[in-house]
Design a protein around this motif. Sequence first.
Motif, PDB file in Angstrom:
ATOM      1  N   TYR A 165     -10.925  -8.106  -0.305  1.00  0.00           N
ATOM      2  CA  TYR A 165     -11.736  -9.142  -0.930  1.00  0.00           C
ATOM      3  C   TYR A 165     -12.335  -9.425   0.387  1.00  0.00           C
ATOM      4  CZ  TYR A 165      -7.164 -11.340  -3.267  1.00  0.00           C
ATOM      5  OH  TYR A 165      -6.525 -11.322  -3.766  1.00  0.00           O
ATOM      6  N   ARG A 166     -12.873  -8.318   0.803  1.00  0.00           N
ATOM      7  CA  ARG A 166     -14.743  -7.163   1.900  1.00  0.00           C
ATOM      8  C   ARG A 166     -15.837  -8.197   1.240  1.00  0.00           C
ATOM      9  NH1 ARG A 166     -17.434  -3.899   4.166  1.00  0.00           N
ATOM     10  NH2 ARG A 166     -15.987  -2.033   2.844  1.00  0.00           N
ATOM     11  N   PRO A 167     -15.664  -7.577   0.106  1.00  0.00           N
ATOM     12  CA  PRO A 167     -16.804  -7.596  -1.177  1.00  0.00           C
ATOM     13  C   PRO A 167     -16.973  -8.912  -1.261  1.00  0.00           C
ATOM     14  CG  PRO A 167     -16.193  -6.141  -1.874  1.00  0.00           C
ATOM     15  CD  PRO A 167     -14.532  -6.936  -0.782  1.00  0.00           C
ATOM     16  N   ALA A 168     -16.313 -10.147  -1.675  1.00  0.00           N
ATOM     17  CA  ALA A 168     -16.172 -11.271  -1.990  1.00  0.00           C
ATOM     18  C   ALA A 168     -16.484 -12.520  -0.214  1.00  0.00           C
ATOM     19  CB  ALA A 168     -14.884 -12.202  -2.069  1.00  0.00           C
ATOM     20  N   ILE A 169     -15.552 -11.920   0.957  1.00  0.00           N
ATOM     21  CA  ILE A 169     -16.374 -12.274   2.170  1.00  0.00           C
ATOM     22  C   ILE A 169     -17.994 -11.818   2.565  1.00  0.00           C
ATOM     23  CG2 ILE A 169     -15.681 -12.403   4.083  1.00  0.00           C
ATOM     24  CD1 ILE A 169     -12.602 -11.798   3.900  1.00  0.00           C
TER      25      ILE A 169
END
Length: 448
Positions: A415-419
């Motif tokens: 989920y890091r890209p969304a964060i």
Amino acid sequence: MKYLHWSKIELRELIPNNAKALLRVVSSLRSRNFRLYFLGQCVSLCGSWIQNIAMSWLVYSLTNSVFLLTAVTFLNLLPSFVLTPFSGVLSDRFNKYRIILTTQSLFMAQASLLAVLTLTGVVQVWHLLTLSTFAGIISAVEAPARQSFYTRLVPKQDMSNAIALNSVTINGSRFIGPTIGGILISVMGEGYCFLVNALSYIAVLAALLMMKLPKYVPNKQPSHAMRQLKDGVVYVKNYLPIKAVLIFIAVISFFGMPFLSVVPAVVKDILGGDSSMLGSVMSSVGAGSMTAAIYLAARKYVKGLGKVVTISAFMFGVGLILVSFIKIPFFVYMVCFPIGFGMIATAASCNTLLQTLVDDDKRGRVMSFYTMAFAGMNPLGSLFAGAVAKYIGVANVLLGGGIICVIAAGVYEYYRPAIRAAARDPYTRDNVIPEIAMGMRSSNNNPF
């Protein structure tokens, strides 16, 4: 997962990205107030770790119970889970300096009472449980004020370095304190460990009194503290990067951090060691932690910290899995080094991300939520670990915790890209550290 395939440019973000990295480690010491605070903490925190190891060894020696051993940690850290949201409001409404000065004095009184009870031979388990709870209450009040006090000690461009350098202090003391504590326990007994800790608070109190701080100007606050608390909750709930970091560190704290609580049981029951071996194990953890803190202090920017969080949490989880199988002390020492590195690199990186994301007027409340997630979930995890260890053993508790930490690292990375996308805009605001804001104008310069 496709997000795990990092480019060479992204991998370079993991390396301290300045030619003067070694000088960067101590850049925040240019500020007199922080220099005083740092030196005082160096002494006081060593005393705290000496007391921590003496407390855990004394409880286990008196009871031979893993559950009571973890109960001490539970009672010490539970107030951080219950009280820190309210103490965060307190920190935003009142003078942080006065809060810290008062709480440090109370810590000194708690250590003094422990020393008297133990040296006179009247100490009982309920004394230790009660005084551990008292220290936890003090810590719950002090932590949000301390976490948000850096902005008064250093200029904003040095804030991330000050946070990392403070981690060097904490984890350097974790390396030195247990070793001294193990020796003191075997030579003089636990009571003198408590006495040493009480005396160590003289250094931090003297440092605080010698500081020259600007005159305190109270913030204009709403009339109702509960309204402030509610506003802080809504702020965190609606801002994905802060919410994601807090949830992640809460999971790591609940399932991974209980390792520190059960170390005496690992040493005594699995490795067949004594207090000196306990000091050696904790020192190995401390050496890894200190290395992580130095690494983070050497970094000039927060760029790439999201990747550091993923790798560090993964390293921490794998270390826990490995130590659950090992029964040879030498190899336990070796594995405890990456455990310490991963544990502190994860926590300090999350702290820095939050410090740079949050608005100044909400800093105390957000850092109280961080304290609740990091220190507050730990007692719940420790109590859970102690209860489960009665049925499946300490080794299996560590194995399960390590597996969950590895999974958490994978989910965070997914989920890091969304964060990362959600965090881009706040880093260009005027109240953010200038060097971060400049870097954020490029799409390649994002902390996540």
